[in-house]
Design a protein around this motif. Sequence first.
Motif, mmCIF file in Angstrom:
data_model
loop_
_atom_site.group_PDB
_atom_site.id
_atom_site.type_symbol
_atom_site.label_atom_id
_atom_site.label_comp_id
_atom_site.label_asym_id
_atom_site.label_seq_id
_atom_site.Cartn_x
_atom_site.Cartn_y
_atom_site.Cartn_z
ATOM 1 N N GLY A 1 1.887 -5.426 -11.188
ATOM 2 C CA GLY A 1 2.331 -6.345 -10.150
ATOM 3 C C GLY A 1 3.835 -6.507 -10.079
ATOM 4 O O GLY A 1 4.427 -6.562 -8.994
ATOM 5 N N TYR A 2 4.482 -6.581 -11.243
ATOM 6 C CA TYR A 2 5.941 -6.725 -11.275
ATOM 7 C C TYR A 2 6.622 -5.522 -10.627
ATOM 8 O O TYR A 2 7.544 -5.659 -9.821
ATOM 9 C CB TYR A 2 6.405 -6.884 -12.725
ATOM 10 N N GLU A 3 6.126 -4.329 -10.953
ATOM 11 C CA GLU A 3 6.712 -3.114 -10.402
ATOM 12 C C GLU A 3 6.486 -3.015 -8.899
ATOM 13 O O GLU A 3 7.362 -2.568 -8.141
ATOM 14 C CB GLU A 3 6.119 -1.887 -11.111
ATOM 15 N N ILE A 4 5.300 -3.442 -8.453
ATOM 16 C CA ILE A 4 5.016 -3.419 -7.020
ATOM 17 C C ILE A 4 5.978 -4.327 -6.271
ATOM 18 O O ILE A 4 6.539 -3.952 -5.232
ATOM 19 C CB ILE A 4 3.557 -3.848 -6.748
ATOM 20 N N ALA A 5 6.211 -5.538 -6.806
ATOM 21 C CA ALA A 5 7.117 -6.483 -6.155
ATOM 22 C C ALA A 5 8.533 -5.912 -6.099
ATOM 23 O O ALA A 5 9.206 -5.964 -5.058
ATOM 24 C CB ALA A 5 7.104 -7.818 -6.893
ATOM 25 N N LYS A 6 8.953 -5.322 -7.200
ATOM 26 C CA LYS A 6 10.318 -4.802 -7.282
ATOM 27 C C LYS A 6 10.522 -3.635 -6.321
ATOM 28 O O LYS A 6 11.551 -3.561 -5.620
ATOM 29 C CB LYS A 6 10.595 -4.350 -8.717
ATOM 30 N N LEU A 7 9.562 -2.729 -6.225
ATOM 31 C CA LEU A 7 9.735 -1.514 -5.432
ATOM 32 C C LEU A 7 9.388 -1.703 -3.954
ATOM 33 O O LEU A 7 9.898 -0.977 -3.100
ATOM 34 C CB LEU A 7 8.879 -0.380 -6.011
ATOM 35 N N SER A 8 8.518 -2.667 -3.656
ATOM 36 C CA SER A 8 8.089 -2.863 -2.266
ATOM 37 C C SER A 8 8.972 -3.831 -1.496
ATOM 38 O O SER A 8 8.998 -3.823 -0.267
ATOM 39 C CB SER A 8 6.644 -3.373 -2.223
ATOM 40 N N GLY A 9 9.660 -4.714 -2.226
ATOM 41 C CA GLY A 9 10.458 -5.727 -1.562
ATOM 42 C C GLY A 9 9.676 -6.979 -1.233
ATOM 43 O O GLY A 9 10.204 -7.921 -0.630
ATOM 44 N N TYR B 1 0.828 -1.216 0.000
ATOM 45 C CA TYR B 1 0.000 0.000 0.000
ATOM 46 C C TYR B 1 0.859 1.262 0.000
ATOM 47 O O TYR B 1 0.623 2.188 -0.786
ATOM 48 C CB TYR B 1 -0.930 0.002 1.210
ATOM 49 N N THR B 2 1.881 1.309 0.853
ATOM 50 C CA THR B 2 2.717 2.512 0.923
ATOM 51 C C THR B 2 3.526 2.698 -0.367
ATOM 52 O O THR B 2 3.776 3.832 -0.786
ATOM 53 C CB THR B 2 3.662 2.459 2.138
ATOM 54 N N THR B 3 3.917 1.607 -0.991
ATOM 55 C CA THR B 3 4.631 1.716 -2.270
ATOM 56 C C THR B 3 3.745 2.342 -3.337
ATOM 57 O O THR B 3 4.181 3.218 -4.096
ATOM 58 C CB THR B 3 5.111 0.324 -2.734
ATOM 59 N N LEU B 4 2.479 1.926 -3.375
ATOM 60 C CA LEU B 4 1.562 2.491 -4.359
ATOM 61 C C LEU B 4 1.217 3.944 -4.040
ATOM 62 O O LEU B 4 0.996 4.740 -4.957
ATOM 63 C CB LEU B 4 0.293 1.645 -4.432
ATOM 64 N N LEU B 5 1.164 4.291 -2.751
ATOM 65 C CA LEU B 5 0.938 5.692 -2.419
ATOM 66 C C LEU B 5 2.053 6.580 -2.978
ATOM 67 O O LEU B 5 1.816 7.682 -3.467
ATOM 68 C CB LEU B 5 0.868 5.879 -0.898
ATOM 69 N N LYS B 6 3.281 6.066 -2.914
ATOM 70 C CA LYS B 6 4.427 6.841 -3.397
ATOM 71 C C LYS B 6 4.443 6.943 -4.925
ATOM 72 O O LYS B 6 4.806 7.970 -5.487
ATOM 73 C CB LYS B 6 5.726 6.191 -2.932
ATOM 74 N N HIS B 7 4.047 5.861 -5.598
ATOM 75 C CA HIS B 7 4.210 5.800 -7.057
ATOM 76 C C HIS B 7 2.893 5.899 -7.838
ATOM 77 O O HIS B 7 2.914 5.822 -9.076
ATOM 78 C CB HIS B 7 4.940 4.504 -7.431
ATOM 79 N N LYS B 8 1.780 6.017 -7.112
ATOM 80 C CA LYS B 8 0.459 6.296 -7.709
ATOM 81 C C LYS B 8 -0.156 5.133 -8.478
ATOM 82 O O LYS B 8 -1.285 4.742 -8.221
ATOM 83 C CB LYS B 8 0.510 7.522 -8.630
ATOM 84 N N GLN B 9 0.559 4.550 -9.415
ATOM 85 C CA GLN B 9 -0.012 3.492 -10.256
ATOM 86 C C GLN B 9 1.107 2.566 -10.738
ATOM 87 O O GLN B 9 2.077 3.027 -11.346
ATOM 88 C CB GLN B 9 -0.739 4.108 -11.439
#
Length: 289
Positions: free
Chosen positions: A31-39, A20-28
Amino acid sequence: MSGSDYLENLGFSRNEAKVYTTLLKHKQLNGYEIAKLSGVSRSLVYEVINRLVGKGILLRLEGEPNYYKPLDYDKLIKRMKQESENNINRAEDYLKSLTGEEESRDFVMNLVGFDKFIKKAMALIDRATREISLSVWSNELELLQDALTRAMERGVKVYLFTFEEVNPKGAVLFSYRISDAEKLFPYRRMTLVVDGEQCLTGENNGDRSIFIYTRNHAVVSLATDEIVLNIFWYKYMEKQGLLRKKNSSEDFLQIIETLAEELGINEDMTKNLMVYEFQRRKYYESEGH
């Protein structure tokens, strides 16, 4: 304490907080990007995403691949506050049922102080499931408006009766629209009836205010009848064309006197109209008539 710890304390899992916090930072993100940026590992990230979508915390944008947007944080916090308050109220009701308090429907509880009245009224309104009837003054209505709005958003029907000019949102209103109603009454009595089962009534005298709360059927019925009779007289006056868009206390007293004479009401008969005799005398004395 880290930022994700705060969300975990509010019911998020650690991975849910990260997504959730990763998406708040990056807006949209997909799934691949969420995994990469959130850990969060790719083997787990879609399970976490689907849980958050199911809870309405993430919005799925269908496509190839799917993208995800977060619920605005202010809407999330507002929803969590409301859910927490509702859970606390339900827990209170459950714990009361264990003590047998709800089995005693005849008890009468005294509440001393206006602040306690407002707090109790808000709690009752937040627990309402079907219908709220409220006889109220404008200042007190303003304090209760948010709770009434939440009730109406849950589908609860709200009926308001008042002597003053008020502008409630969404309620069924019966108002005499008296511009100086405070001249008529030496007190500010209010009555709240919730779901036809609970009643809170009393007068606002600040710290000296004494209100009563009860589930006693006779008292609840009497309180309901008073509100209904007030509405009855309002509708009768309205149908007879006696009410203006705005009325003064003097206008209202003249209407009462006219109706009393028309209907043959006097001190030896019903008090339904003569209850205003005290207010009439007080008004004329203050005006020097």
